[in-house]
Every structure is written in C-alpha cells, then in structure tokens.
Write an enzyme that holds these catalytic residues in place. Sequence first.
Site, PDB file in Angstrom:
ATOM      1  N   ASP A 140      51.316  48.980  39.747  1.00 28.10           N
ATOM      2  CA  ASP A 140      50.803  48.465  38.479  1.00 28.10           C
ATOM      3  C   ASP A 140      50.241  49.589  37.627  1.00 28.10           C
ATOM      4  O   ASP A 140      50.467  49.631  36.417  1.00 28.10           O
ATOM      5  CB  ASP A 140      49.728  47.411  38.724  1.00 28.10           C
ATOM      6  CG  ASP A 140      49.062  46.989  37.426  1.00 28.10           C
ATOM      7  OD1 ASP A 140      49.765  46.394  36.588  1.00 28.10           O
ATOM      8  OD2 ASP A 140      47.869  47.291  37.229  1.00 28.10           O
ATOM      9  N   HIS A 196      37.358  37.582  36.277  1.00 33.22           N
ATOM     10  CA  HIS A 196      38.035  38.589  35.459  1.00 33.22           C
ATOM     11  C   HIS A 196      38.059  38.132  34.014  1.00 33.22           C
ATOM     12  O   HIS A 196      38.406  36.989  33.718  1.00 33.22           O
ATOM     13  CB  HIS A 196      39.473  38.826  35.921  1.00 33.22           C
ATOM     14  CG  HIS A 196      40.212  39.789  35.047  1.00 33.22           C
ATOM     15  ND1 HIS A 196      40.051  41.162  35.167  1.00 33.22           N
ATOM     16  CD2 HIS A 196      41.066  39.602  34.010  1.00 33.22           C
ATOM     17  CE1 HIS A 196      40.794  41.761  34.248  1.00 33.22           C
ATOM     18  NE2 HIS A 196      41.418  40.828  33.531  1.00 33.22           N
ATOM     19  N   ARG A 237      54.101  50.946  29.952  1.00 40.55           N
ATOM     20  CA  ARG A 237      54.043  49.860  28.977  1.00 40.55           C
ATOM     21  C   ARG A 237      53.205  50.263  27.780  1.00 40.55           C
ATOM     22  O   ARG A 237      53.501  49.886  26.638  1.00 40.55           O
ATOM     23  CB  ARG A 237      53.454  48.607  29.629  1.00 40.55           C
ATOM     24  CG  ARG A 237      54.389  47.946  30.636  1.00 40.55           C
ATOM     25  CD  ARG A 237      53.683  46.897  31.462  1.00 40.55           C
ATOM     26  NE  ARG A 237      53.020  45.924  30.596  1.00 40.55           N
ATOM     27  CZ  ARG A 237      51.840  45.363  30.878  1.00 40.55           C
ATOM     28  NH1 ARG A 237      51.188  45.672  31.981  1.00 40.55           N
ATOM     29  NH2 ARG A 237      51.318  44.483  30.054  1.00 40.55           N
ATOM     30  N   SER A 242      50.113  42.167  36.109  1.00 45.60           N
ATOM     31  CA  SER A 242      49.250  43.342  36.181  1.00 45.60           C
ATOM     32  C   SER A 242      47.836  42.956  36.608  1.00 45.60           C
ATOM     33  O   SER A 242      47.257  43.539  37.527  1.00 45.60           O
ATOM     34  CB  SER A 242      49.221  44.038  34.818  1.00 45.60           C
ATOM     35  OG  SER A 242      48.298  45.101  34.809  1.00 45.60           O
ATOM     36  N   LYS A 300      46.134  43.096  41.021  1.00 45.43           N
ATOM     37  CA  LYS A 300      44.896  43.767  41.435  1.00 45.43           C
ATOM     38  C   LYS A 300      43.890  42.762  41.983  1.00 45.43           C
ATOM     39  O   LYS A 300      43.188  43.032  42.963  1.00 45.43           O
ATOM     40  CB  LYS A 300      44.303  44.543  40.258  1.00 45.43           C
ATOM     41  CG  LYS A 300      45.181  45.700  39.780  1.00 45.43           C
ATOM     42  CD  LYS A 300      44.480  46.577  38.776  1.00 45.43           C
ATOM     43  CE  LYS A 300      44.316  45.914  37.429  1.00 45.43           C
ATOM     44  NZ  LYS A 300      45.576  45.799  36.686  1.00 45.43           N
TER      45      LYS A 300
END
Length: 427
Positions: free
Chosen positions: A164, A83, A171, A186, A190
Amino acid sequence: MPEITSIIRSKRDGFELTGSEIDWVIEAFTHGIVADEQMSALAMAIYFRGMSRTETARWTTAMIDSGRRLDFTGLGLRTVDKHSTGGVGDKITLPLAPLVAACGVAVPQLSGRGLGHTGGTLDKLESIPGWRAELSTAEMAEILTDPAVGAVVCAAGTDLAPADRKLYALRDVTGTVESIPLIASSIMSKKIAEGTGALVLDVKVGSGAFMKEIGEARELARTMVELGSDAGLSTTALLTRMDTPLGRTAGNALEVGEAVEVLAGGGPDDVVELTLALAREMLAAAGVHDVDPADRLRDGAAMDRWRSMIVAQGGDPDAPLPTAHHTETVRAESDGVLVGLDAMAVGLTAWRLGAGRAQQGSAVQAGAGVELHVTPGDSVRAGQPIATLHTDTPQMFPAALADLRGGVRIGVEPPERRPLVIERITE
C-alpha cells in the site's frame, strides 16, 4: 505466471480480475517485478473501470499479505480502533482514545502524519515535549495491557502493508488518488493488518474533506464497511460534516490544547459531540453497552488515561506546549452574522502558516495554525477579532490572510443548523 500487460488490458477493457491475477500483481509490484509505469497504468484502468466487491476484497487481502499482521488476541483484551478520512481541526483521536480506554476497551491506534490542508494525529502529538510515535509491537502490547493506560497512538511500521505504501506514492503522482476501490483498500489494508477487534470509521464529507459530496462519501463508507465485514472485522461508519472546521483550532499544538480542554470537561461543543458519538460507536462495537463515556469525561477518568498515555510514550503532559513567535489578528470587515467559515480555507491558511506540509517528510511548525474566535451563527461587529494566525514565518501572513478571508462570509441571517453526524452505515 500471469503477464502484466494482459492484466492491464483486461482491466482497461472492463473485465474483472481473477484472484490469482490480483495476488500476483501485488506481490510482483512489491518486489519490483512489476514496474512503476505498469502499476500506474493498472491504477488508471481501475480508476476508470472500478472494481467489484470481490476484486476489492482480494486486492485488500493481497496488500495485507505483502507484510505482517499484528495480533493482540493473546492479550485477553477487547480492542477497537477508529479511523478518520481527515479534515480540518480534526483532533478527535486525542480525547477519544483515552476516553474509550477509560471505559474498559483497549485502543491500539496506528495513525499518520498530515499532508496538505489536513492535519496528522502524529504531528499533533509530537508537539508534546518528549512524546514519541515510533513504538515496537512489544511496547504497544505493554501499554495496552497497563491498567492505567489501555490506549496507544503510534506510527505504523514499514512492514505493515508495504504494498500500500508503495502504491500510494504512485497514485499521488499519477492522478489516481480519487479511485474509491483504491482509497478503501488502502485504508482498510492497514486497519485490518493492525489486528484490532473492531473498527469505527469517521468518513468526512464537505468542503474541507477529501470527499466533497455526500454520494461519494457514502460509497466510500459502504465499501470500507464491506471490506471489514469480508475480512471478519466488525466495522461501522459515521458520515460526519466537514464544511466548517471542527472546534476552534487548526494546528498541531493548538489542537492538543483544545483536546485537553475536552478531557477536562470543557472544550467546543462540536468536538465534544463527535468525540462522544464515536466513543459510543466504538464501545458498542466492542460489546460494551453499560458505560456512558460522558461520565468518564465528567469524573476525570479520561484525563487520567490521557496523562498516563502521554507518559507511556515518553511525553510530559505538564510541559508547556510550543507557541509560535508571531501572530496576526483577522478582524470582521462589517457588522452582521458569520454565515460561513469554509473548512478548506482554514485548512489552507494553517498549512501556509507552517502547520502542514506540502511533501511527505517535510518538517512542520508545532505552534503554527489558526485560532478561531467565532463560529457560524455568531453575531459580529466590524473590527471584532475573528481569528488569530500563529506562525514562526511571518512572511507567510499575506498569503495566509488572503486564504482565510476568502472563506469568511458575513451576512444578515444566521445559517441553518445542520447535524454534525449525517448518517450511520453498517453492513
């Protein structure tokens, strides 16, 4: 049953939330029992007061439990994912996923679309004719177990950490995006829910990154590594520099073309360097230490996996990539050395040209973006092309040119060369 206003007051006053309070808040918010304005107030309290490691871990687990978890353990494969926190020209996933698969480790990667100046992996891949991002779990499993593929890059289903998705929308409009516990939970909710066996994080730092300063980037990386460890997911992070765009392109089809160059054994040095650095981290996390990913670039195995991966998701790897109808060349205004090429300026330029979106769900132009002809440290002459802008909306050229020129600095002395990978963070 907890009472939401007392929970908001507790966090506002600096107290640690209990596990049962966190579980109830996330479940109640997901099902509409806690109103948006109440969750916004709690998010602001968290923004100012922060959360402990225990709170953040429980918050992350509660968000995971708001939906379903994928599980690939029954496939008999070693799996690893990567990620990135997002940057300009960050097309690394495109060559990285097939490269790691070519080394014998399956890559189930759930990716997203871009918003603002940072590009989205799915937007890039969707510039390939026929390629589709939406896959069922059964389709993912079929592709991952195919010995000719072993990598999939697709969209996350709506039932993966739905809390989320709902919280992020709040947010985004309440000024609480920058909370490190909320960012970390967050991302990690995932990634943990997607069921991969190991995870490598690429945390960007610099002008074109979400985290501008090394200290906050390090804190985010450490928090995410801790969350992975607490969930039993082997997690490491690399802090990488994002002051200058990665490679020489920023824009969807332009970046796909550059990724294919890397897979063919060429491409910009920085893109190759980071792709290999992350591949080695991913292989080590999966327990593979006897394969050099550089060999898989040289012998064509990674390219073969790329082609198979694109075909498996409906794309045509031989089809011409989309091109924009209009171009504009940016030229150097004086002789000298390119001492600065600001990543944020390039990202905003690509966004104005149509490569990015201002709101979730808006369309992007596949062929729009910025093609760079020089990089910091290169000598330039007055009138020499520095960049080419691509778009289907030429009325945006004046604003885009202003953005780009604000990020180009020509001087006398070459800039100091700094390492692309700054630091490695583990638990």
